[in-house]
Scaffold this motif. Sequence first.
Motif, PDB file in Angstrom:
ATOM      1  N   GLY A  65       1.285  -1.122  -0.469  1.00 32.05           N
ATOM      2  CA  GLY A  65      -0.230  -0.007  -0.254  1.00 32.05           C
ATOM      3  C   GLY A  65       0.590   1.385  -0.213  1.00 32.05           C
ATOM      4  O   GLY A  65       2.109   1.060   0.375  1.00 32.05           O
ATOM      5  N   SER A  66       0.372   2.048  -0.189  1.00 26.50           N
ATOM      6  CA  SER A  66       1.087   3.849  -0.469  1.00 26.50           C
ATOM      7  C   SER A  66       0.214   4.313   1.167  1.00 26.50           C
ATOM      8  O   SER A  66      -1.044   4.563   0.585  1.00 26.50           O
ATOM      9  CB  SER A  66       0.673   4.576  -1.803  1.00 26.50           C
ATOM     10  OG  SER A  66       1.375   5.628  -1.479  1.00 26.50           O
ATOM     11  N   LEU A  67       0.450   5.264   2.016  1.00 30.85           N
ATOM     12  CA  LEU A  67      -0.137   6.323   2.452  1.00 30.85           C
ATOM     13  C   LEU A  67       0.892   7.441   3.361  1.00 30.85           C
ATOM     14  O   LEU A  67       2.173   7.147   3.680  1.00 30.85           O
ATOM     15  CB  LEU A  67      -0.583   5.337   4.290  1.00 30.85           C
ATOM     16  CG  LEU A  67      -1.635   4.581   4.296  1.00 30.85           C
ATOM     17  CD1 LEU A  67      -2.136   3.507   5.493  1.00 30.85           C
ATOM     18  CD2 LEU A  67      -3.165   5.109   3.531  1.00 30.85           C
ATOM     19  N   LYS A  68       0.083   8.367   3.513  1.00 28.53           N
ATOM     20  CA  LYS A  68       1.397   9.100   3.793  1.00 28.53           C
ATOM     21  C   LYS A  68       0.907   9.878   5.261  1.00 28.53           C
ATOM     22  O   LYS A  68       1.767  10.237   6.353  1.00 28.53           O
ATOM     23  CB  LYS A  68       0.593  11.168   3.083  1.00 28.53           C
ATOM     24  CG  LYS A  68      -0.649  11.383   3.429  1.00 28.53           C
ATOM     25  CD  LYS A  68      -1.202  12.935   3.021  1.00 28.53           C
ATOM     26  CE  LYS A  68      -2.097  13.103   3.541  1.00 28.53           C
ATOM     27  NZ  LYS A  68      -2.938  14.479   2.667  1.00 28.53           N
ATOM     28  N   HIS A  69       0.081   8.544   6.068  1.00 27.98           N
ATOM     29  CA  HIS A  69      -0.314   8.717   7.675  1.00 27.98           C
ATOM     30  C   HIS A  69      -0.720   7.499   8.132  1.00 27.98           C
ATOM     31  O   HIS A  69      -1.753   7.402   7.218  1.00 27.98           O
ATOM     32  CB  HIS A  69      -0.956  10.496   8.161  1.00 27.98           C
ATOM     33  CG  HIS A  69      -0.906  10.260   9.775  1.00 27.98           C
ATOM     34  ND1 HIS A  69      -0.559  11.618  10.116  1.00 27.98           N
ATOM     35  CD2 HIS A  69      -2.277   9.696  10.244  1.00 27.98           C
ATOM     36  CE1 HIS A  69      -0.665  11.496  11.272  1.00 27.98           C
ATOM     37  NE2 HIS A  69      -1.638  10.311  11.567  1.00 27.98           N
ATOM     38  N   VAL A  70      -0.580   7.112   9.164  1.00 30.79           N
ATOM     39  CA  VAL A  70      -1.144   5.949   9.574  1.00 30.79           C
ATOM     40  C   VAL A  70      -0.881   5.662  10.797  1.00 30.79           C
ATOM     41  O   VAL A  70      -0.220   6.546  11.982  1.00 30.79           O
ATOM     42  CB  VAL A  70       0.316   4.719   8.952  1.00 30.79           C
ATOM     43  CG1 VAL A  70       1.455   4.700   9.787  1.00 30.79           C
ATOM     44  CG2 VAL A  70      -0.665   3.692   9.720  1.00 30.79           C
ATOM     45  N   SER A  71      -1.752   5.145  11.405  1.00 33.49           N
ATOM     46  CA  SER A  71      -1.963   5.085  13.204  1.00 33.49           C
ATOM     47  C   SER A  71      -3.229   3.692  13.073  1.00 33.49           C
ATOM     48  O   SER A  71      -3.364   3.212  13.195  1.00 33.49           O
ATOM     49  CB  SER A  71      -3.184   6.362  13.429  1.00 33.49           C
ATOM     50  OG  SER A  71      -3.634   6.400  14.571  1.00 33.49           O
ATOM     51  N   VAL A  72      -1.989   3.868  14.966  1.00 34.90           N
ATOM     52  CA  VAL A  72      -2.832   2.399  15.060  1.00 34.90           C
ATOM     53  C   VAL A  72      -3.036   2.630  15.916  1.00 34.90           C
ATOM     54  O   VAL A  72      -2.940   3.198  16.704  1.00 34.90           O
ATOM     55  CB  VAL A  72      -1.018   1.248  15.257  1.00 34.90           C
ATOM     56  CG1 VAL A  72      -0.566   1.688  15.758  1.00 34.90           C
ATOM     57  CG2 VAL A  72      -1.726  -0.116  15.798  1.00 34.90           C
TER      58      VAL A  72
END
Length: 247
Positions: A61-68
Amino acid sequence: MERTTVVFVLLCFCFTSLALECRVVPGSLKQLDVGNGQVFGVNSNNQIYTLYSTGWIQVPGSLKHVSVGPAGVWGVDSNNYIYKLGGGDWVIVPGLLKQVDAGGMISPAGVNMNDDIYCLTGGQGSSWINIPGKLKYYSCGPYSCWGVNAVDNIYIMKGVTPTSCAGSLNWQQIPGGLSMIEVSTDGKVFGVNSNGDIYQRDGVSPRNPAGTGWHQVPSPQKVKHVSYDLGHLWLIGRDDRIMDCTE
């Protein structure tokens, strides 16, 4: 000569500042989030990584921001499309956000390209609720959400519950100025100012979600992003260097 070499290696990979001991983690990330014992991050090419005991593993995938966090693993891409990780695949979620946070008990929250604030009570199949106000960054914990606006003013939203992600709808401004802010799964609040300095909010509790004041956290370098979980404060330096710090 051998002793000098050993000392140099230790200085490169372990820093101690008062009560904080930090180690450099191999790799390079522009943003990182930790929660529920998991670590996710994205690099300057929007590639996604998660940390295992053996090291970083790239996630498709491709993300500019991630959160868990308790709400799962969420992210936004360069077009502000929203995704949730489910069954090993990224599932697109209706809406547009530039930043998303999964720290709420069951509800993600975030802000869009116009600094409008949203949360999602009921999870993926529900509709985003618009929260009055303007913020550039928003982060939620077990009983409150914190955010910063375009001029680095700090605000808290109290009364956030699993059934009411919008909270009391009454913003309380908190003294100080931060460019980003993160609330951990256990309610601790950390932030970074425009100078790259780290601050922690003191006295935060369920009875007093706003806390009592800020103290600066000594850091071996200027940073642009922080995240905290299970006694570990993770830092992203201005050069995208990753550090894992403990007290």
